[in-house]
Scaffold this motif. Sequence first.
Motif, PDB file in Angstrom:
ATOM      1  N   PRO A 133       9.092 -46.219   6.506  1.00 55.77           N
ATOM      2  CA  PRO A 133       8.254 -46.425   7.859  1.00 55.77           C
ATOM      3  C   PRO A 133       7.172 -45.172   7.481  1.00 55.77           C
ATOM      4  O   PRO A 133       6.331 -45.227   8.254  1.00 55.77           O
ATOM      5  N   VAL A 134       7.558 -44.104   7.295  1.00 53.86           N
ATOM      6  CA  VAL A 134       6.539 -42.981   7.127  1.00 53.86           C
ATOM      7  C   VAL A 134       5.757 -42.772   5.849  1.00 53.86           C
ATOM      8  O   VAL A 134       4.661 -42.759   6.350  1.00 53.86           O
ATOM      9  N   LEU A 135       6.217 -43.284   4.604  1.00 48.18           N
ATOM     10  CA  LEU A 135       5.234 -43.331   3.525  1.00 48.18           C
ATOM     11  C   LEU A 135       4.269 -44.325   3.495  1.00 48.18           C
ATOM     12  O   LEU A 135       3.180 -44.439   3.140  1.00 48.18           O
ATOM     13  N   MET A 136       4.622 -45.352   4.250  1.00 45.68           N
ATOM     14  CA  MET A 136       3.778 -46.845   4.473  1.00 45.68           C
ATOM     15  C   MET A 136       3.454 -46.788   6.009  1.00 45.68           C
ATOM     16  O   MET A 136       3.738 -48.244   6.470  1.00 45.68           O
ATOM     17  N   SER A 137       3.145 -46.007   6.582  1.00 47.38           N
ATOM     18  CA  SER A 137       2.777 -46.309   8.166  1.00 47.38           C
ATOM     19  C   SER A 137       1.660 -47.140   8.408  1.00 47.38           C
ATOM     20  O   SER A 137       1.011 -47.456   7.435  1.00 47.38           O
ATOM     21  N   GLN A 138       1.585 -47.589   9.577  1.00 46.74           N
ATOM     22  CA  GLN A 138       0.292 -48.243  10.051  1.00 46.74           C
ATOM     23  C   GLN A 138      -0.951 -47.697   9.435  1.00 46.74           C
ATOM     24  O   GLN A 138      -1.786 -48.510   8.879  1.00 46.74           O
ATOM     25  N   LYS A 139      -0.873 -46.349   9.694  1.00 43.23           N
ATOM     26  CA  LYS A 139      -2.276 -45.366   9.524  1.00 43.23           C
ATOM     27  C   LYS A 139      -2.371 -45.405   7.929  1.00 43.23           C
ATOM     28  O   LYS A 139      -3.529 -45.642   7.608  1.00 43.23           O
ATOM     29  N   ILE A 140      -1.373 -45.178   7.331  1.00 38.35           N
ATOM     30  CA  ILE A 140      -1.511 -44.971   5.628  1.00 38.35           C
ATOM     31  C   ILE A 140      -2.030 -46.244   5.136  1.00 38.35           C
ATOM     32  O   ILE A 140      -2.928 -46.494   4.281  1.00 38.35           O
ATOM     33  N   CYS A 141      -1.260 -47.319   5.666  1.00 36.48           N
ATOM     34  CA  CYS A 141      -1.554 -48.801   5.210  1.00 36.48           C
ATOM     35  C   CYS A 141      -3.156 -49.026   5.460  1.00 36.48           C
ATOM     36  O   CYS A 141      -3.840 -49.752   4.456  1.00 36.48           O
ATOM     37  N   GLY A 142      -3.492 -48.832   6.519  1.00 35.68           N
ATOM     38  CA  GLY A 142      -5.080 -49.007   7.031  1.00 35.68           C
ATOM     39  C   GLY A 142      -6.129 -48.246   6.261  1.00 35.68           C
ATOM     40  O   GLY A 142      -6.917 -48.664   5.748  1.00 35.68           O
ATOM     41  N   LEU A 143      -5.547 -46.757   5.906  1.00 36.95           N
ATOM     42  CA  LEU A 143      -6.403 -45.861   5.128  1.00 36.95           C
ATOM     43  C   LEU A 143      -6.509 -46.445   3.498  1.00 36.95           C
ATOM     44  O   LEU A 143      -7.614 -46.507   3.042  1.00 36.95           O
TER      45      LEU A 143
END
Length: 312
Positions: A133-143
């Motif tokens: 959940p931290v390494l592939m958060s919504q923000k990181i996934c979108g980035l």
Amino acid sequence: MGWENQTFNSDFILLGIFNHSPTHTFLFFLVLGIFSVAFMGNSAMVLLIYLDTQLHTPMYFLISQLSLMDLLLICTTVPKMAFSYLSGKKSISLAGCGTQIFFYVSLLGAECFLLAAMAYDRYVAICHPLRYPVLMSQKICGLLAASSWILGSLDGIIEDAVALSFSYCGAREIPHFFCDVPALLTLSCNDTLMFERMIFICCIIMLLFPVAVIIASYARVILAVIHMGSGEGRRKAFATCSSHLVVVGMYYGAAMFIYMRPTSERSPTQDKMVSAFYTILTPMLNPLIYSLRNKEVARGFMKVFGKGNSEE
């Protein structure tokens, strides 16, 4: 003035991939059938993942981006090919050729980076599930997804601008069914050696770098899967990863064959056939590979389909 006459006052001619023999007519309609399946399959995947909240996870978001890229890719090449074949009008303007090059190169580059992002997603999910959940958060996934689109578009802009800066002469007949940079360069009146070297360097960045990320990710994944205690967990992990590796193998193998060979070793017939494979056939296979034997996708289809029936 002469350069302007050569470049702007004459359209290019796309020689195409089919003639009007019975065999080629059958193959043409087969390609239209594949295009229809690819169009519907990728559209369905994008809509399903958007509509079903249970599929709002990083893995399925990235799959939806892959389906969107495939959808745009087939719409960049096949409709023009079909129109040229059916109407007999094989000409394409400089602007039309430039548009095809931009979208085609941009989407290919974007998919290269997106497939690497998908490999990283599987690596984190299997090797670091508690930190997922931290390494592939919504923000990181979108980035990761946005970076894929941006990097692909930059490559498209650069190659498009340079390719169209050359002057073209002679018969201006492109031995392909769409405007592809290597095929277009064969018509140039200029020395294109430096540009071909630039394309090769771009291929190293756009193809080999993502492949290195994918290999490193799946090497770690395979080791982690082998040491899994649960047989069910091992089976599910292998099923997910193997489907991704099939897509990666088909896509990168064909792209490297087209763009990383010297001009002297190119064959127009081979280039057309391989290009048809990964611009038409692969986009059809991707939604099938990611949906077949996938219980979550099947459940999502039933849920959305059932909801549509209940509303009726």
